[in-house]
Motif scaffolding. Structure first.
Motif, mmCIF file in Angstrom:
data_model
loop_
_atom_site.group_PDB
_atom_site.id
_atom_site.type_symbol
_atom_site.label_atom_id
_atom_site.label_comp_id
_atom_site.label_asym_id
_atom_site.label_seq_id
_atom_site.Cartn_x
_atom_site.Cartn_y
_atom_site.Cartn_z
ATOM 1 N N GLU A 117 20.487 46.724 83.396
ATOM 2 C CA GLU A 117 19.434 47.663 83.760
ATOM 3 C C GLU A 117 18.497 48.341 82.752
ATOM 4 N N PRO A 118 17.432 48.955 83.066
ATOM 5 C CA PRO A 118 16.466 49.412 82.216
ATOM 6 C C PRO A 118 16.864 50.491 81.218
ATOM 7 N N GLU A 119 17.682 51.343 81.383
ATOM 8 C CA GLU A 119 18.203 52.439 80.391
ATOM 9 C C GLU A 119 19.151 51.660 79.166
ATOM 10 N N LYS A 120 19.763 50.576 79.817
ATOM 11 C CA LYS A 120 20.549 49.802 78.534
ATOM 12 C C LYS A 120 19.787 49.177 77.921
ATOM 13 N N ALA A 121 18.727 48.465 78.493
ATOM 14 C CA ALA A 121 18.120 47.328 77.956
ATOM 15 C C ALA A 121 16.941 48.058 76.900
ATOM 16 N N LEU A 122 16.633 49.267 77.012
ATOM 17 C CA LEU A 122 15.705 49.828 76.136
ATOM 18 C C LEU A 122 16.137 49.832 74.662
ATOM 19 N N SER A 123 17.400 49.869 74.289
ATOM 20 C CA SER A 123 17.857 49.944 73.071
ATOM 21 C C SER A 123 17.580 48.597 72.178
ATOM 22 N N TYR A 124 17.273 47.512 73.204
ATOM 23 C CA TYR A 124 17.022 46.093 72.484
ATOM 24 C C TYR A 124 16.045 46.149 71.880
ATOM 25 N N PHE A 125 15.117 47.117 72.057
ATOM 26 C CA PHE A 125 13.678 47.059 71.568
ATOM 27 C C PHE A 125 13.358 48.131 70.624
ATOM 28 N N LEU A 126 14.300 49.036 70.131
ATOM 29 C CA LEU A 126 14.095 49.852 69.183
ATOM 30 C C LEU A 126 14.298 49.621 67.717
ATOM 31 N N PRO A 127 13.876 49.890 66.801
ATOM 32 C CA PRO A 127 14.310 49.624 65.455
ATOM 33 C C PRO A 127 15.699 50.402 65.022
ATOM 34 N N HIS A 128 16.417 49.963 64.037
ATOM 35 C CA HIS A 128 17.547 50.510 63.586
ATOM 36 C C HIS A 128 17.153 52.054 62.904
ATOM 37 N N PRO A 129 18.054 52.978 62.918
ATOM 38 C CA PRO A 129 19.393 52.616 63.654
ATOM 39 C C PRO A 129 19.351 52.962 65.207
ATOM 40 N N HIS A 130 18.223 53.258 65.734
ATOM 41 C CA HIS A 130 18.118 53.725 67.089
ATOM 42 C C HIS A 130 18.395 52.384 68.168
ATOM 43 N N GLY A 131 18.078 51.287 67.594
ATOM 44 C CA GLY A 131 18.164 50.373 68.634
ATOM 45 C C GLY A 131 18.934 49.180 67.866
ATOM 46 N N ARG A 132 18.631 47.902 68.584
ATOM 47 C CA ARG A 132 19.323 46.778 68.267
ATOM 48 C C ARG A 132 18.403 45.491 68.010
ATOM 49 N N ARG A 133 17.223 45.609 67.895
ATOM 50 C CA ARG A 133 16.282 44.710 67.488
ATOM 51 C C ARG A 133 16.489 43.596 66.717
ATOM 52 N N GLN A 134 16.791 44.078 65.338
ATOM 53 C CA GLN A 134 17.245 43.047 64.530
ATOM 54 C C GLN A 134 18.221 42.309 64.655
ATOM 55 N N LYS A 135 19.150 42.713 65.687
ATOM 56 C CA LYS A 135 20.423 42.263 65.796
ATOM 57 C C LYS A 135 20.525 40.730 66.497
ATOM 58 N N TRP A 136 19.531 40.760 67.546
ATOM 59 C CA TRP A 136 19.506 39.758 68.580
ATOM 60 C C TRP A 136 18.296 38.715 68.374
ATOM 61 N N ASP A 137 17.028 39.307 67.855
ATOM 62 C CA ASP A 137 15.773 38.623 67.773
ATOM 63 C C ASP A 137 15.733 37.781 66.386
ATOM 64 N N SER A 138 15.891 36.529 66.679
ATOM 65 C CA SER A 138 15.877 35.460 65.641
ATOM 66 C C SER A 138 14.584 35.411 64.760
ATOM 67 N N SER A 139 13.342 35.927 65.375
ATOM 68 C CA SER A 139 12.277 36.075 64.602
ATOM 69 C C SER A 139 12.144 37.190 63.641
ATOM 70 N N VAL A 140 12.949 38.203 63.871
ATOM 71 C CA VAL A 140 12.961 39.449 62.863
ATOM 72 C C VAL A 140 14.308 39.416 61.831
ATOM 73 N N ALA A 141 13.695 39.607 60.758
ATOM 74 C CA ALA A 141 15.025 39.723 59.672
ATOM 75 C C ALA A 141 15.174 41.123 59.453
ATOM 76 N N GLU A 142 14.304 41.999 59.627
ATOM 77 C CA GLU A 142 14.479 43.669 59.606
ATOM 78 C C GLU A 142 13.636 44.328 60.375
ATOM 79 N N CYS A 143 14.297 45.475 60.765
ATOM 80 C CA CYS A 143 13.572 46.205 61.955
ATOM 81 C C CYS A 143 14.044 47.524 61.595
ATOM 82 N N GLN A 144 13.501 48.384 60.686
ATOM 83 C CA GLN A 144 14.230 49.556 60.157
ATOM 84 C C GLN A 144 13.114 51.018 60.412
ATOM 85 N N VAL A 145 13.611 51.739 60.777
ATOM 86 C CA VAL A 145 12.933 53.259 60.806
ATOM 87 C C VAL A 145 12.529 53.771 59.524
#
Length: 214
Positions: free
Chosen positions: A60-88
């Motif tokens: 669902e959208p609200e849970k999916a939102l965190s997948y696109f946010l940079p650390h520490p707010h979200g999970r982007r660098q944990k699942w996207d193999s094209s991203v080595a780092e994604c940091q606020v």
């Protein structure tokens, strides 16, 4: 240096630009794979193309939102193999941040490691039924280009998350993407990689969602 007001004004311009692309219809089909479609058209922000990817994700959208946010707010660098780092780097407001994104090699190393300094904006459009996470590159005096990465440029881009009209546990996901690798890479190489890259991003996310549900 930009002030909070400057960043908020830029965030509004960014969100409006990506929303314009989202609503446009003159896209040309590029790739279609595993229920993921990718289209493209000429960008109005630089001399290359802007790309649009669409798929449905099992969350669902609200849970999916965190997948696109940079650390520490979200999970982007944990699942996207094209991203080595994604940091606020800087918290501007609750929904506006400055982040650093370090990207991995593409095309078997023909496109080497890149990094980007992004303005990231979470924008909600309740009247339209979706939430989006938008990004664009900015220059910041405290974060100049380094020697380890080539500094890339992201033109107005974003992920749109809209509730599925038949299944509340799914999200219709749209990705508007346009970027320049810079350095000595010919633009045609970047353009050649983008369609496959978008499909890879969607597949990485779906695989991560499904693995965490097990």
């Amino acid at each position: 240096m930009e002030t909070t007001i400057d960043f908020c004004e830029l965030a509004e311009v960014l969100s409006n630009r990506v929303l314009e692309y989202y609503h446009e219809e003159d896209w040309k089909p590029l790739k279609d794979e595993d229920n993921i479609t990718v289209m493209c058209k000429k960008s109005r922000d630089f001399s290359g193309n802007v790309y649009r990817g669409d798929c449905t994700i099992p969350l669902e959208p609200e849970k999916a939102l965190s997948y696109f946010l940079p650390h520490p707010h979200g999970r982007r660098q944990k699942w996207d193999s094209s991203v080595a780092e994604c940091q606020v780097l800087i918290e501007v407001t609750k929904d506006i941040t400055i982040s650093k994104v370090s990207a991995t090699k593409l095309l078997q190393g023909l496109i080497s490691d890149r990094d980007f300094i992004h303005l990231d904006v979470v924008k909600r459009f309740p009247e339209l039924g979706f939430t989006c996470v938008n990004s664009c590159s900015i220059d910041h005096k405290d974060y100049p280009p380094g020697d380890d990465y080539v500094r890339g440029t992201t033109h107005p881009s974003g992920f749109f998350l809209k509730k599925h009209n038949k299944d509340r546990y799914k999200t219709n996901l749209t990705y508007i993407a346009q970027a320049e690798a810079n350095g000595r890479i010919p633009r045609y190489l970047t353009e050649a990689a983008t369609g496959s890259h978008i499909i890879g991003v969607f597949k990485d996310m779906i695989n991560d969602i499904e693995s965490t549900k097990v």
